[in-house]
Design a protein around this motif. Structure first.
Motif, PDB file in Angstrom:
ATOM      1  N   ASP A 179       0.853  -1.187   0.000  1.00 19.04           N
ATOM      2  CA  ASP A 179       0.000   0.000   0.000  1.00 19.04           C
ATOM      3  C   ASP A 179       0.885   1.232   0.000  1.00 19.04           C
ATOM      4  N   ALA A 180       0.993   1.889  -1.154  1.00 16.26           N
ATOM      5  CA  ALA A 180       1.851   3.066  -1.288  1.00 16.26           C
ATOM      6  C   ALA A 180       1.415   4.188  -0.359  1.00 16.26           C
ATOM      7  N   ASN A 181       0.134   4.277  -0.085  1.00 17.66           N
ATOM      8  CA  ASN A 181      -0.380   5.349   0.763  1.00 17.66           C
ATOM      9  C   ASN A 181       0.215   5.288   2.167  1.00 17.66           C
ATOM     10  N   LYS A 182       0.503   4.077   2.641  1.00 17.28           N
ATOM     11  CA  LYS A 182       1.054   3.916   3.982  1.00 17.28           C
ATOM     12  C   LYS A 182       2.534   4.278   4.047  1.00 17.28           C
ATOM     13  N   ILE A 183       3.176   4.367   2.892  1.00 20.93           N
ATOM     14  CA  ILE A 183       4.591   4.732   2.852  1.00 20.93           C
ATOM     15  C   ILE A 183       4.762   6.245   2.915  1.00 20.93           C
ATOM     16  N   LEU A 184       3.795   6.978   2.389  1.00 26.72           N
ATOM     17  CA  LEU A 184       3.887   8.440   2.333  1.00 26.72           C
ATOM     18  C   LEU A 184       3.875   9.041   3.739  1.00 26.72           C
ATOM     19  N   PRO A 185       4.473  10.227   3.910  1.00 23.12           N
ATOM     20  CA  PRO A 185       4.471  10.889   5.219  1.00 23.12           C
ATOM     21  C   PRO A 185       3.104  11.473   5.553  1.00 23.12           C
ATOM     22  N   ALA A 186       2.928  11.853   6.806  1.00 23.39           N
ATOM     23  CA  ALA A 186       1.660  12.452   7.234  1.00 23.39           C
ATOM     24  C   ALA A 186       1.417  13.769   6.512  1.00 23.39           C
ATOM     25  N   SER A 187       2.458  14.593   6.428  1.00 23.56           N
ATOM     26  CA  SER A 187       2.348  15.860   5.698  1.00 23.56           C
ATOM     27  C   SER A 187       2.630  15.626   4.222  1.00 23.56           C
ATOM     28  N   LYS A 188       1.773  16.148   3.375  1.00 22.92           N
ATOM     29  CA  LYS A 188       1.945  15.976   1.928  1.00 22.92           C
ATOM     30  C   LYS A 188       2.493  17.240   1.270  1.00 22.92           C
ATOM     31  N   ASP A 189       3.077  18.166   2.068  1.00 27.31           N
ATOM     32  CA  ASP A 189       3.708  19.350   1.490  1.00 27.31           C
ATOM     33  C   ASP A 189       4.888  18.926   0.627  1.00 27.31           C
ATOM     34  N   TYR A 190       5.157  19.675  -0.418  1.00 21.46           N
ATOM     35  CA  TYR A 190       6.164  19.233  -1.388  1.00 21.46           C
ATOM     36  C   TYR A 190       6.888  20.393  -2.051  1.00 21.46           C
ATOM     37  N   TYR A 191       8.035  20.066  -2.627  1.00 16.33           N
ATOM     38  CA  TYR A 191       8.761  20.942  -3.545  1.00 16.33           C
ATOM     39  C   TYR A 191       8.442  20.477  -4.961  1.00 16.33           C
ATOM     40  N   ARG A 192       8.537  21.403  -5.921  1.00 16.84           N
ATOM     41  CA  ARG A 192       8.181  21.039  -7.286  1.00 16.84           C
ATOM     42  C   ARG A 192       9.199  21.587  -8.289  1.00 16.84           C
ATOM     43  N   PHE A 193       9.515  20.768  -9.288  1.00 15.13           N
ATOM     44  CA  PHE A 193      10.332  21.225 -10.412  1.00 15.13           C
ATOM     45  C   PHE A 193      10.062  20.338 -11.619  1.00 15.13           C
ATOM     46  N   ASN A 194      10.488  20.779 -12.773  1.00 17.35           N
ATOM     47  CA  ASN A 194      10.386  19.982 -13.998  1.00 17.35           C
ATOM     48  C   ASN A 194      11.726  19.328 -14.272  1.00 17.35           C
ATOM     49  N   GLY A 195      11.707  18.048 -14.630  1.00 19.06           N
ATOM     50  CA  GLY A 195      12.963  17.348 -14.845  1.00 19.06           C
ATOM     51  C   GLY A 195      12.824  16.186 -15.802  1.00 19.06           C
ATOM     52  N   SER A 196      13.493  15.097 -15.469  1.00 14.83           N
ATOM     53  CA  SER A 196      13.576  13.944 -16.370  1.00 14.83           C
ATOM     54  C   SER A 196      13.517  12.658 -15.571  1.00 14.83           C
ATOM     55  N   LEU A 197      13.458  11.534 -16.275  1.00 12.06           N
ATOM     56  CA  LEU A 197      13.749  10.253 -15.648  1.00 12.06           C
ATOM     57  C   LEU A 197      15.207  10.272 -15.217  1.00 12.06           C
ATOM     58  N   THR A 198      15.529   9.615 -14.109  1.00 10.33           N
ATOM     59  CA  THR A 198      16.912   9.615 -13.631  1.00 10.33           C
ATOM     60  C   THR A 198      17.716   8.445 -14.168  1.00 10.33           C
ATOM     61  N   THR A 199      17.123   7.676 -15.051  1.00  9.63           N
ATOM     62  CA  THR A 199      17.797   6.547 -15.694  1.00  9.63           C
ATOM     63  C   THR A 199      17.566   6.629 -17.201  1.00  9.63           C
ATOM     64  N   PRO A 200      18.451   6.021 -17.998  1.00 11.82           N
ATOM     65  CA  PRO A 200      18.234   6.016 -19.447  1.00 11.82           C
ATOM     66  C   PRO A 200      16.844   5.522 -19.795  1.00 11.82           C
ATOM     67  N   PRO A 201      16.150   6.181 -20.743  1.00  9.94           N
ATOM     68  CA  PRO A 201      16.659   7.178 -21.692  1.00  9.94           C
ATOM     69  C   PRO A 201      16.635   8.616 -21.199  1.00  9.94           C
ATOM     70  N   CYS A 202      16.432   8.853 -19.896  1.00  9.06           N
ATOM     71  CA  CYS A 202      16.488  10.197 -19.305  1.00  9.06           C
ATOM     72  C   CYS A 202      15.481  11.157 -19.936  1.00  9.06           C
ATOM     73  N   SER A 203      14.324  10.658 -20.305  1.00 11.55           N
ATOM     74  CA  SER A 203      13.307  11.471 -20.965  1.00 11.55           C
ATOM     75  C   SER A 203      12.936  12.678 -20.116  1.00 11.55           C
ATOM     76  N   GLU A 204      12.864  13.849 -20.755  1.00  6.74           N
ATOM     77  CA  GLU A 204      12.521  15.083 -20.052  1.00  6.74           C
ATOM     78  C   GLU A 204      11.016  15.331 -20.094  1.00  6.74           C
ATOM     79  N   GLY A 205      10.589  16.437 -19.476  1.00  7.74           N
ATOM     80  CA  GLY A 205       9.170  16.745 -19.405  1.00  7.74           C
ATOM     81  C   GLY A 205       8.455  16.037 -18.279  1.00  7.74           C
ATOM     82  N   VAL A 206       9.209  15.596 -17.266  1.00  6.77           N
ATOM     83  CA  VAL A 206       8.634  14.879 -16.127  1.00  6.77           C
ATOM     84  C   VAL A 206       8.329  15.872 -15.006  1.00  6.77           C
ATOM     85  N   ARG A 207       7.120  15.842 -14.482  1.00  8.85           N
ATOM     86  CA  ARG A 207       6.770  16.646 -13.313  1.00  8.85           C
ATOM     87  C   ARG A 207       7.318  15.962 -12.069  1.00  8.85           C
ATOM     88  N   TRP A 208       8.084  16.702 -11.269  1.00  8.59           N
ATOM     89  CA  TRP A 208       8.661  16.155 -10.038  1.00  8.59           C
ATOM     90  C   TRP A 208       8.039  16.822  -8.819  1.00  8.59           C
TER      91      TRP A 208
END
Length: 247
Positions: A179-208
């Protein structure tokens, strides 16, 4: 061919692409030597994006204050398969879990781990990082990143860790659905940036979306993952360039 079928095929292609990038033991790349991150862009033409200007991971610092909207998480127990692809340990997720942001629904495909962390927060590296990988109906990608600090045992990881495949190429059906929901922290506050996959093919346009609050994992849990990987599986920090980092 109908529009709905085209969209279905597009999503299937994207899902397979993400799985190939993050889960394929047949990918000829690695984290050391000639196959390591410094050479990913040169290994094959498909990896050209690895030399791009909007790559992940990054050091999150120099933030811009922003009115970030809450992520609407709609996760349920659905992690039904665990595998070791030689690059990470990954839990594949059944359909039915998603998150909503920017008025777009992103379906949870899988989550996997990196040790030490790939992203840094204000210069700090963490011993373990999880990536929850999502795709919308058009194949656009979004990743939620979660940091782990060494501390008490993480009970939400216990089921996956008890079945962690020891060898590359091994996979098995989860005895207890994760259950992924149980892994997440109590607070859902976040930082945001645009980036890529961190492994090949490193596709960009990924919301982080990087969770501000870290959760704990025991020294034994962290070591168990490191032992299975045999080496660090973190891509080095990439240049932020002109990207805004929002908080």
């Amino acid at each position: 061919m109908s529009k709905s079928l085209i969209l279905a095929l597009s999503l299937l292609t994207t899902t397979l692409s993400v799985s190939s990038a993050l889960a394929s033991s047949g990918s000829h790349w690695g984290y050391e030597g000639k196959m390591g991150p410094a050479n990913w862009a040169q290994l094959t033409p498909e990896n050209g994006a690895c030399a791009g200007k909007n790559q992940s991971p990054i050091n999150l610092t120099g933030f811009i204050e922003s009115d970030l909207k809450a992520i609407d998480f709609s996760y349920r127990a659905g992690g039904n398969e665990i595998l070791n692809n030689g690059h990470t340990v990954q839990v594949n997720y059944a359909k039915g879990s998603s998150m909503k942001i920017d008025n777009i629904q992103f379906n949870l495909l899988q989550f996997h781990f990196h040790a030490p962390s790939e992203n840094h927060i204000m210069g700090k590296s963490y011993p373990l990082e999880a990536h929850f990988v999502h795709a919308d109906k058009e194949g656009n990608l979004a990743v939620v990143a979660l940091m782990f600090e060494e501390g008490k045992e993480n009970s939400a990881l216990a089921g996956a860790w008890s079945q962690m495949p020891a060898h590359a190429g091994d996979k098995s059906v989860m005895k207890t659905t994760a259950d992924a929901n149980k892994i997440l922290p109590a607070s859902k506050d976040y930082y945001r940036f645009n980036g890529s996959l961190t492994t090949p093919p490193c596709s960009e346009g990924v919301r982080w979306f990087v969770m501000k609050e870290a959760v704990s994992a025991s020294k034994e849990q962290i070591h168990a993952f490191e032992k299975v990987m045999h080496h660090g599986n973190n891509r080095p920090i990439q240049a932020t360039n002109a990207r805004p980092l929002l908080k």
